[in-house]
Design a protein around this motif. Structure first.
Motif, PDB file in Angstrom:
ATOM      1  N   LYS A  13      -1.984 -14.906  -0.348  1.00  0.00           N
ATOM      2  CA  LYS A  13      -2.859 -14.087  -1.182  1.00  0.00           C
ATOM      3  C   LYS A  13      -2.645 -14.561  -2.622  1.00  0.00           C
ATOM      4  O   LYS A  13      -1.549 -14.423  -3.163  1.00  0.00           O
ATOM      5  N   TYR A  43      -2.112  -2.134  -7.132  1.00  0.00           N
ATOM      6  CA  TYR A  43      -2.819  -2.358  -5.873  1.00  0.00           C
ATOM      7  C   TYR A  43      -3.568  -3.678  -5.921  1.00  0.00           C
ATOM      8  O   TYR A  43      -4.039  -4.106  -6.980  1.00  0.00           O
ATOM      9  N   GLU A  65       2.213 -10.255  -2.591  1.00  0.00           N
ATOM     10  CA  GLU A  65       2.426  -9.700  -1.247  1.00  0.00           C
ATOM     11  C   GLU A  65       2.028  -8.243  -1.290  1.00  0.00           C
ATOM     12  O   GLU A  65       2.455  -7.515  -2.198  1.00  0.00           O
ATOM     13  N   THR A  66       1.249  -7.826  -0.304  1.00  0.00           N
ATOM     14  CA  THR A  66       0.804  -6.433  -0.308  1.00  0.00           C
ATOM     15  C   THR A  66       1.118  -5.756   1.012  1.00  0.00           C
ATOM     16  O   THR A  66       1.272  -6.403   2.039  1.00  0.00           O
ATOM     17  N   ALA A  67       1.190  -4.432   0.927  1.00  0.00           N
ATOM     18  CA  ALA A  67       1.308  -3.638   2.151  1.00  0.00           C
ATOM     19  C   ALA A  67      -0.070  -3.505   2.782  1.00  0.00           C
ATOM     20  O   ALA A  67      -1.063  -3.935   2.212  1.00  0.00           O
ATOM     21  N   GLU A  68      -0.121  -2.870   3.938  1.00  0.00           N
ATOM     22  CA  GLU A  68      -1.401  -2.669   4.653  1.00  0.00           C
ATOM     23  C   GLU A  68      -2.472  -2.046   3.772  1.00  0.00           C
ATOM     24  O   GLU A  68      -3.621  -2.431   3.806  1.00  0.00           O
ATOM     25  N   ASN A  69      -2.046  -1.063   2.970  1.00  0.00           N
ATOM     26  CA  ASN A  69      -3.026  -0.309   2.186  1.00  0.00           C
ATOM     27  C   ASN A  69      -3.366  -0.994   0.851  1.00  0.00           C
ATOM     28  O   ASN A  69      -4.107  -0.474   0.050  1.00  0.00           O
TER      29      ASN A  69
END
Lengths: 385, 368
Positions: free
Chosen positions: B185, B228, B164-168
């Motif tokens: 993802k 990231y 799970e990632t943030a917008e950036n």
């Protein structure tokens, strides 16, 4: 390092002018053949499969593509510590430079190279014949018969005999007479242009011939007749099997078509005698939902969406939907556009036969499309070469 | 890419693909008519300019060594660096399972390598990526670790590592899930990090009782590092089950998938076999199929992949199938929804049919 018993010298310097447009930019041994190979692959593969690992390749005419192709011989398993491929173009000396003036002169100018190898025997080969042959048997026969020179011969149909160098032999296979393209041939044993020589004997004759001002410095025309006249023990070695000199457009096209018979005239798929070549890293070829391929050879990287019949398709070729390719040879990375029509043609590399174009002659002669050409549909029937 | 070295971890989970990995590791499963799974990650590395590549070998390593050999076919047979084999640690009774011990055992290889970064990958994911863009992303974000992921097109019941990632792109969670849902993802098993950091992670995780690189090295230590995620939008196939292998193979029949994976500028390299061109005979019928050199086609082939040297006899119908090297399909045989491993012989007139979503698998060397 073991001493090399037999050094192979491949004559690959010719233009092959009768191949017209196909050899405008490349030497004949570099001409593509058989859906995947170059003509020289057969001689090179024969060498490595016969256990001959030291091979000199004599180049002259437009050698760039050939030199790039050969590299250090890795593709034929010839990049060895004690052996390998050595490329031998003409070179300059203190007192000027000389092109190779003939097949014998080419070898003569490389005597220094051969001396560094110091072999027992020298095997002289041509780089432009299609055949598979175990040279070690011929070398063995040369040793057994205690010959000083052995010439490879093949039976040709009598009506063709006057096109070749014809050998007459006694009952022991010793050559007693030799006639270059005789009007009335006395035998149907043709010279294949494959010779095994005792090196010291060959060296002597090359040196003598070099001094001869009227000689054309050719094995068939000069060296062999001189040896015969001097009573040198010349033996014949009979070869049985497919052997083709693909020196004309007709013979090149025919030899490719020979591969498509129900039982191919010439087997390139014998696992015991692999034909090596430089292969591009391409995926297997793809036949699309509208593709139809019959009685043909197709190689890697191609994509076929049209009809292919009785043809030889090299790597990276694209055949568009509705296109028809019949009785033809399509060389690497050529595109045949949608609804194009190709019949009885040899299309060289990187050609763009655009959509709807037609490559076929009205009278059944073979059409040749040279490398890199763009064939437009407006021009209609295009005949080149 | 003088600053990046490659490390390919071939200790991969093959539990759901057992029929094809009984006698070989995942890495050498034949794919797309000519390749082995490892060819894809290895070729991406080489095409990105990576010249120092370590291979963490699996326990069953013979086929890997036989396939890669000196590395020459990937241009990795070098005097300086090139391909380097890192054999699996011998397992005894006290040893833990898991791949982490192999990383730990070969830390000196990492220590002696000159490069600053390590690009770590596996073999079970099919893609064609320029890792240079991964390096630039890594440097731009200032991440400690960059993971490359793709978006799952549809449900995959063999599971995967979901992130799970943030917008950036900052990674907020990493979890191994038994079923992966649409639009998730999924980690492609590609990590880029400084060599120093990799060594630190492996040492810490192993010495503190860890056994699995992903779980104990990355997931458990996640909070200590800035990770990231970089999304890859090209074609990706995760080969972790027989079903996904079959699906990916059928995907390769689509022109746009092939154009992505087999781009001419960044070829996929593999061991050369010098096979002659395919011979199509008079009654040959091929449609929507990928056919490797060395095959002889006398019958009909549809929606299928034929590896090298396959013989399709007269009257044979092959449909929706994958036929591996040197299989012999004799007269009038019918083969539909089947995966035939190497050297299988299907004798005259035999019919073999799998289900459209569950192919029938015939093991190596079997004669039917």
């Amino acid at each position: 390092m073991r001493k090399t018993e037999c050094l192979a010298m491949i004559l690959a310097g010719g233009q092959g002018s009768r191949l017209g447009a196909l050899t405008k930019k490349i030497a004949k041994p570099a001409v593509p053949f058989g859906g995947k190979y170059r003509i020289i692959d057969f001689t090179l593969s024969n060498c490595v499969n016969s256990g001959i690992h030291k091979v000199g390749v004599l180049t002259q005419y437009r050698p760039l593509e050939l030199h790039n192709y050969l590299g250090s011989g890795g593709a034929w398993d010839l990049d060895r510590k004690d052996g390998g491929v050595v490329i031998l173009p003409p070179f300059a000396r203190e007192k000027g430079a000389d092109w190779y003036k003939g097949t014998a002169d080419a070898i003569y100018q490389n005597i220094n190279f051969i001396e560094t190898v110091d072999p027992e025997y020298v095997l002289v080969l041509s780089g432009d014949h299609i055949y598979t042959m175990d040279y070690s048997w011929m070398i063995e026969a040369h040793k057994q018969t205690k010959a000083e020179a052995t010439i490879g011969v093949i039976e040709v149909p009598w009506k063709e005999a006057s096109r070749f160098g014809i050998m007459s032999t006694d009952k022991n296979g010793r050559i007693v007479e030799f006639a270059e393209k005789p009007a009335k041939p006395k035998s149907n044993l043709a010279s294949m242009g494959i010779y095994v020589f005792d090196w010291h004997l060959l060296k002597h004759y090359l040196e003598e011939d070099a001094k001869d001002g009227v000689s054309s410095h050719d094995f068939g025309k000069n060296i062999i007749p001189k040896m015969l006249a001097a009573d040198v023990k010349l033996s014949s070695y009979a070869f049985e099997g497919y052997w083709k000199d693909v020196g004309t457009i007709e013979s090149l096209w025919e030899a490719n078509m020979d591969l498509l018979r129900e039982k191919p005239a010439f087997a390139m798929d014998d696992p015991a005698w692999k034909i090596y070549s430089v292969t591009a890293s391409l995926p297997p070829h793809y036949v699309g939902p509208s593709g139809e391929v019959t009685t043909s050879l197709v190689s890697e990287g191609s994509s076929i969406y049209g009809t292919v019949k009785n043809s030889v398709i090299f790597p990276g070729v694209k055949i568009g939907k509705g296109a028809k390719v019949i009785n033809s040879v399509i060389m690497p990375f050529t595109t045949v556009g949608e609804n194009a029509y190709v019949d009885k043609a040899i299309v060289a590399q990187n050609v763009d036969v655009t959509a709807g174009a037609r490559v076929a002659s009205a009278d059944g002669t073979i059409v040749v499309v040279p490398e890199g050409e763009v064939v437009l549909s407006e021009t209609g029937k295009k005949q080149v070469g | 890419m003088k600053t990046v070295m490659g490390l390919i971890n071939l200790q991969e989970n093959d539990s759901l693909i057992k029929e094809m990995t009984a006698r070989r590791p995942l890495a050498t499963i034949p794919f797309a008519g000519r390749y082995r799974l490892i060819d894809f990650s290895l070729s991406s590395m080489v095409n990105s300019g990576i010249e120092n590549v370590g291979i963490l070998l699996p326990a069953k390593s013979r086929s890997v060594l036989d396939h890669l050999r000196s590395g020459k076919d990937w241009d990795l047979a070098r005097r300086h660096e090139g391909l380097f084999y890192l054999p699996a640690v011998q397992v005894n009774n006290e040893m833990r399972d898991g791949d982490l011990k192999n990383f730990y055992r070969h830390l000196d290889f990492l220590e002696h390598s000159a490069q600053k970064y390590v690009l770590l990958a596996g073999s079970q994911v099919i893609y064609n990526i320029d890792f240079d863009k991964v390096l630039r992303f890594h440097q731009n974000t200032g991440a400690d670790i960059t993971m490359v992921y793709n978006i799952q097109a549809d449900e995959n019941t063999a599971g995967g590592t979901v992130i799970e990632t943030a917008e950036n792109g900052l990674v907020k969670d990493i979890a191994r899930q038994p079923v992966v849902y649409e639009d998730a993802k999924i980690s492609m098993g590609i990590y880029l990090l400084e060599k120093k950091l990799l060594i630190e992670i492996v040492k810490y995780a192993f010495e503190h009782g860890g056994s699995d690189f992903l779980v104990d090295g990355i997931m458990r230590l996640r909070s200590q590092y800035v990770i990231y995620g970089l999304q890859h939008d090209g074609y990706v196939a995760h080969i972790n089950s027989t079903a996904s292998y079959y699906r990916a193979s059928m995907d390769i029949l689509q022109p746009d998938v092939r154009e992505d994976i087999f781009s001419r500028d960044n070829s996929i390299y593999t061991k050369t076999k010098d096979e002659p061109p395919v011979q199509y005979k008079k009654e040959a019928k091929a449609k929507n199929s990928l056919i490797a050199n060395g095959c002889v086609i006398e019958g009909s082939v549809e929606n299928s992949i034929l590896f090298r040297g396959v013989k399709v006899g007269r009257g044979v119908h092959v449909k929706n199938s994958i036929i591996m090297q040197k299989c012999d399909l004799q007269e009038d045989a019918l083969i539909e929804n089947v995966i035939c491993d190497k050297n299988v012989v299907i004798t005259q007139g035999k019919w073999l049919k799998g289900a459209s979503n569950y192919p029938l698998i015939v093991e190596k060397n079997v004669v039917i």
